[in-house]
Design an enzyme around this catalytic site. Structure first.
Site, PDB file in Angstrom:
ATOM      1  N   LYS A  77       0.803  -1.388   0.050  1.00  0.00           N
ATOM      2  CA  LYS A  77       0.109  -0.178   0.047  1.00  0.00           C
ATOM      3  C   LYS A  77       0.831   1.284  -0.205  1.00  0.00           C
ATOM      4  O   LYS A  77       0.662   2.242  -0.720  1.00  0.00           O
ATOM      5  CB  LYS A  77      -0.893  -0.014   1.460  1.00  0.00           C
ATOM      6  CG  LYS A  77      -2.015  -1.029   1.057  1.00  0.00           C
ATOM      7  CD  LYS A  77      -2.815  -1.048   2.411  1.00  0.00           C
ATOM      8  CE  LYS A  77      -3.906  -2.083   2.335  1.00  0.00           C
ATOM      9  NZ  LYS A  77      -5.187  -1.578   1.234  1.00  0.00           N
ATOM     10  N   HIS A 129       2.086   7.142  15.838  1.00  0.00           N
ATOM     11  CA  HIS A 129       2.227   5.604  15.595  1.00  0.00           C
ATOM     12  C   HIS A 129       0.842   5.355  15.335  1.00  0.00           C
ATOM     13  O   HIS A 129      -0.418   5.772  15.891  1.00  0.00           O
ATOM     14  CB  HIS A 129       2.550   4.882  17.069  1.00  0.00           C
ATOM     15  CG  HIS A 129       3.932   5.142  17.357  1.00  0.00           C
ATOM     16  ND1 HIS A 129       4.509   4.417  18.532  1.00  0.00           N
ATOM     17  CD2 HIS A 129       5.062   5.643  16.978  1.00  0.00           C
ATOM     18  CE1 HIS A 129       5.632   4.744  18.662  1.00  0.00           C
ATOM     19  NE2 HIS A 129       6.178   5.474  17.588  1.00  0.00           N
ATOM     20  N   GLU A 141      19.139   7.770  19.848  1.00  0.00           N
ATOM     21  CA  GLU A 141      18.564   7.694  21.311  1.00  0.00           C
ATOM     22  C   GLU A 141      18.750   5.981  21.648  1.00  0.00           C
ATOM     23  O   GLU A 141      19.021   5.580  22.664  1.00  0.00           O
ATOM     24  CB  GLU A 141      17.277   8.191  21.447  1.00  0.00           C
ATOM     25  CG  GLU A 141      16.966   8.482  22.984  1.00  0.00           C
ATOM     26  CD  GLU A 141      15.797   7.310  23.151  1.00  0.00           C
ATOM     27  OE1 GLU A 141      15.270   7.465  24.476  1.00  0.00           O
ATOM     28  OE2 GLU A 141      15.626   6.343  22.378  1.00  0.00           O
ATOM     29  N   GLU A 159       1.720  -2.349  13.159  1.00  0.00           N
ATOM     30  CA  GLU A 159       2.199  -1.187  13.761  1.00  0.00           C
ATOM     31  C   GLU A 159       2.935  -0.112  12.606  1.00  0.00           C
ATOM     32  O   GLU A 159       3.854  -0.746  12.252  1.00  0.00           O
ATOM     33  CB  GLU A 159       3.008  -1.361  14.922  1.00  0.00           C
ATOM     34  CG  GLU A 159       3.220   0.299  15.641  1.00  0.00           C
ATOM     35  CD  GLU A 159       4.322   0.039  16.787  1.00  0.00           C
ATOM     36  OE1 GLU A 159       3.925   0.594  17.827  1.00  0.00           O
ATOM     37  OE2 GLU A 159       5.401  -0.124  16.374  1.00  0.00           O
ATOM     38  N   GLU A 209      10.656   9.199   2.146  1.00  0.00           N
ATOM     39  CA  GLU A 209      12.269   8.836   2.361  1.00  0.00           C
ATOM     40  C   GLU A 209      12.693   7.677   2.176  1.00  0.00           C
ATOM     41  O   GLU A 209      13.499   7.271   1.338  1.00  0.00           O
ATOM     42  CB  GLU A 209      13.014   9.834   3.332  1.00  0.00           C
ATOM     43  CG  GLU A 209      12.949  11.443   3.094  1.00  0.00           C
ATOM     44  CD  GLU A 209      13.602  11.993   1.989  1.00  0.00           C
ATOM     45  OE1 GLU A 209      14.475  11.335   1.684  1.00  0.00           O
ATOM     46  OE2 GLU A 209      13.304  12.817   1.349  1.00  0.00           O
ATOM     47  N   ALA A 256      15.853   9.323  16.821  1.00  0.00           N
ATOM     48  CA  ALA A 256      15.297   8.197  17.568  1.00  0.00           C
ATOM     49  C   ALA A 256      16.184   6.892  17.425  1.00  0.00           C
ATOM     50  O   ALA A 256      16.418   6.210  18.572  1.00  0.00           O
ATOM     51  CB  ALA A 256      13.960   7.658  17.028  1.00  0.00           C
ATOM     52  N   LYS A 267       8.927  -8.490  14.833  1.00  0.00           N
ATOM     53  CA  LYS A 267       9.342  -8.874  16.229  1.00  0.00           C
ATOM     54  C   LYS A 267      10.173 -10.168  16.305  1.00  0.00           C
ATOM     55  O   LYS A 267       9.446 -11.309  15.826  1.00  0.00           O
ATOM     56  CB  LYS A 267       8.368  -8.611  17.176  1.00  0.00           C
ATOM     57  CG  LYS A 267       8.778  -7.784  18.387  1.00  0.00           C
ATOM     58  CD  LYS A 267       7.617  -7.573  19.157  1.00  0.00           C
ATOM     59  CE  LYS A 267       7.749  -6.476  20.389  1.00  0.00           C
ATOM     60  NZ  LYS A 267       8.589  -5.109  20.124  1.00  0.00           N
ATOM     61  N   ASP A 293       2.291  -5.304  18.000  1.00  0.00           N
ATOM     62  CA  ASP A 293       3.410  -4.684  17.139  1.00  0.00           C
ATOM     63  C   ASP A 293       4.334  -5.725  16.744  1.00  0.00           C
ATOM     64  O   ASP A 293       5.456  -5.494  16.807  1.00  0.00           O
ATOM     65  CB  ASP A 293       4.241  -3.457  18.047  1.00  0.00           C
ATOM     66  CG  ASP A 293       4.967  -4.119  19.241  1.00  0.00           C
ATOM     67  OD1 ASP A 293       4.747  -5.199  19.875  1.00  0.00           O
ATOM     68  OD2 ASP A 293       5.676  -3.300  19.798  1.00  0.00           O
TER      69      ASP A 293
END
Ligand code: 0O2
Length: 231
Positions: free
Chosen positions: A38, A139, A173, A158, A56, A170, A63, A91
């Protein structure tokens, strides 16, 4: 130490469990692929019809079994079976869409979540309401249909939408927290918080610059109404 007796039965039970776990993960992989398709259709349509690509890059991940088990334990889920994990851990399949500008983040969110076959379960807008550490991202837990030989399934995926600056912050971090095993020294926490502000400022300046250079015409690409409420 109690010795575990390995019998034909235990081996066959272990194999059955392994197969069931693989089947379970495959369903999420299919859901993830539907979402990737999609997004990639939207990207191609934008590039060809609007001569502009708001995306981008896109990254997907399933998981790992270890990480699923760790989250099940962290959530205090007792005697977990596949149905409980399906219900509680949303998720397992994740797609991250990195956009050029904040306006594109919301545009992409709208264009994806307003598709007829998508059900939105949860939206967390950490751009409007950043986390205390400075984390920003939009999210959404969405459900996408997957059609198998045995019938249709609704798979939760997710989707995280963010800008390049938010993504850069992110990922750094995340590395710092990993390096310090979550015990990050205070001065680094403060520096990260400053960096999050600088990243937000950069987003604002780059978007302004882009609009000045290209005019506002591109913003007239509106998603179909009605807009979905963000929480
Ligand atoms: P991975 O490897 O990226 O999948 P949770 O924290 O998962 O128990 P919840 O409500 O499911 O609780 O999480 P939430 O707030 O929706 O965010 C989960 C995901 O967002 C994380 O996934 C990260 O990808 C990202 N995220 C959330 N907060 C932060 C943050 O402060 N810093 C960074 N770098 N990423 C964040 P996972 O499962 O932790 O890891």
């Amino acid at each position: 130490m109690t010795a575990i007796q390995v019998t034909e039965t235990t081996i066959s039970e272990a194999k059955e469990l392994r197969d069931e776990f693989q089947r379970f993960l495959r369903e999420y992989e299919f859901g993830m692929r539907e979402v990737e398709t999609k997004i990639s259709i939207l990207r191609d349509e934008f590039t060809h019809d609007h001569s502009y690509n708001p995306i981008e890059h896109v990254k997907s991940r399933l998981k790992s079994p270890d990480s699923i088990v760790e989250k099940v334990a962290r959530r205090g889920i007792e005697d977990p079976d596949f149905d409980t994990i399906r219900e509680q851990i949303t998720d397992i399949a994740g797609v991250r869409v990195t956009c050029s500008f904040v306006a594109d983040v919301y545009l992409l969110f709208d264009l994806l979540t307003q598709q007829d076959d998508i059900t939105v379960r949860i939206v967390k807008d950490y751009i409007a309401n950043p986390k205390p550490n400075g984390y920003k991202s939009l999210h959404a837990i969405i459900e996408v249909p997957v059609f198998l030989s045995t019938g249709p399934l609704s798979i939760p995926v997710e989707v995280q939408f963010r800008t390049i600056a938010m993504d850069f912050w992110a990922s750094l971090e995340h590395k710092i927290y990993y390096k310090f095993s979550n015990q990050v020294p205070g001065h680094l926490v403060a520096s990260l918080s400053d960096a999050a502000e600088a990243a937000a400022e950069l987003d604002t300046r780059m978007e302004r610059l882009h609009r000045e250079a290209h005019g506002v015409a591109r913003r007239q690409i509106e998603p179909p109404s009605p807009r979905i409420m963000k929480v």
